[in-house]
Write a protein that holds these residues in place. Sequence first.
Motif, PDB file in Angstrom:
ATOM      1  N   ILE A  18       0.846  -1.201   0.000  1.00  0.00           N
ATOM      2  CA  ILE A  18       0.000   0.000   0.000  1.00  0.00           C
ATOM      3  C   ILE A  18       0.876   1.244   0.000  1.00  0.00           C
ATOM      4  O   ILE A  18       0.608   2.211  -0.714  1.00  0.00           O
ATOM      5  N   THR A  19       1.939   1.223   0.774  1.00  0.00           N
ATOM      6  CA  THR A  19       2.859   2.356   0.798  1.00  0.00           C
ATOM      7  C   THR A  19       3.495   2.558  -0.576  1.00  0.00           C
ATOM      8  O   THR A  19       3.581   3.682  -1.070  1.00  0.00           O
ATOM      9  N   LEU A  20       3.915   1.489  -1.182  1.00  0.00           N
ATOM     10  CA  LEU A  20       4.517   1.593  -2.503  1.00  0.00           C
ATOM     11  C   LEU A  20       3.513   2.109  -3.526  1.00  0.00           C
ATOM     12  O   LEU A  20       3.825   2.987  -4.323  1.00  0.00           O
ATOM     13  N   SER A  21       2.315   1.582  -3.508  1.00  0.00           N
ATOM     14  CA  SER A  21       1.328   1.935  -4.526  1.00  0.00           C
ATOM     15  C   SER A  21       0.778   3.337  -4.369  1.00  0.00           C
ATOM     16  O   SER A  21       0.522   4.016  -5.356  1.00  0.00           O
ATOM     17  N   LEU A  22       0.587   3.780  -3.158  1.00  0.00           N
ATOM     18  CA  LEU A  22      -0.097   5.057  -2.952  1.00  0.00           C
ATOM     19  C   LEU A  22       0.843   6.234  -2.734  1.00  0.00           C
ATOM     20  O   LEU A  22       0.461   7.373  -3.015  1.00  0.00           O
ATOM     21  N   ILE A  23       2.039   5.984  -2.261  1.00  0.00           N
ATOM     22  CA  ILE A  23       2.930   7.103  -1.928  1.00  0.00           C
ATOM     23  C   ILE A  23       4.144   7.150  -2.842  1.00  0.00           C
ATOM     24  O   ILE A  23       4.427   8.172  -3.475  1.00  0.00           O
ATOM     25  N   ILE A  24       4.852   6.055  -2.950  1.00  0.00           N
ATOM     26  CA  ILE A  24       6.136   6.076  -3.659  1.00  0.00           C
ATOM     27  C   ILE A  24       5.945   6.047  -5.169  1.00  0.00           C
ATOM     28  O   ILE A  24       6.594   6.805  -5.895  1.00  0.00           O
ATOM     29  N   GLN A  25       5.054   5.216  -5.667  1.00  0.00           N
ATOM     30  CA  GLN A  25       4.895   5.088  -7.115  1.00  0.00           C
ATOM     31  C   GLN A  25       4.430   6.382  -7.788  1.00  0.00           C
ATOM     32  O   GLN A  25       4.994   6.756  -8.821  1.00  0.00           O
TER      33      GLN A  25
END
Length: 55
Positions: A18-25
């Motif tokens: 979720i962190t990767l998909s919503l913030i970092i990507q």
Amino acid sequence: MPQLNPNPWFFIMLTSWITLSLIIQPKLLTFVSMNPPSSKTPTTPNTTPWTWPWT
């Protein structure tokens, strides 16, 4: 055997995705490519065969 218990590992995996998909990507996708593709047609270089002195 605690490594077979999926409760803490599933939560960690879900949180990281979720962190990767919503913030970092989205932050990574906003960068502009430094070498955008061009609309030119590629040219093939004119090559000549090498003459080997020993053949």
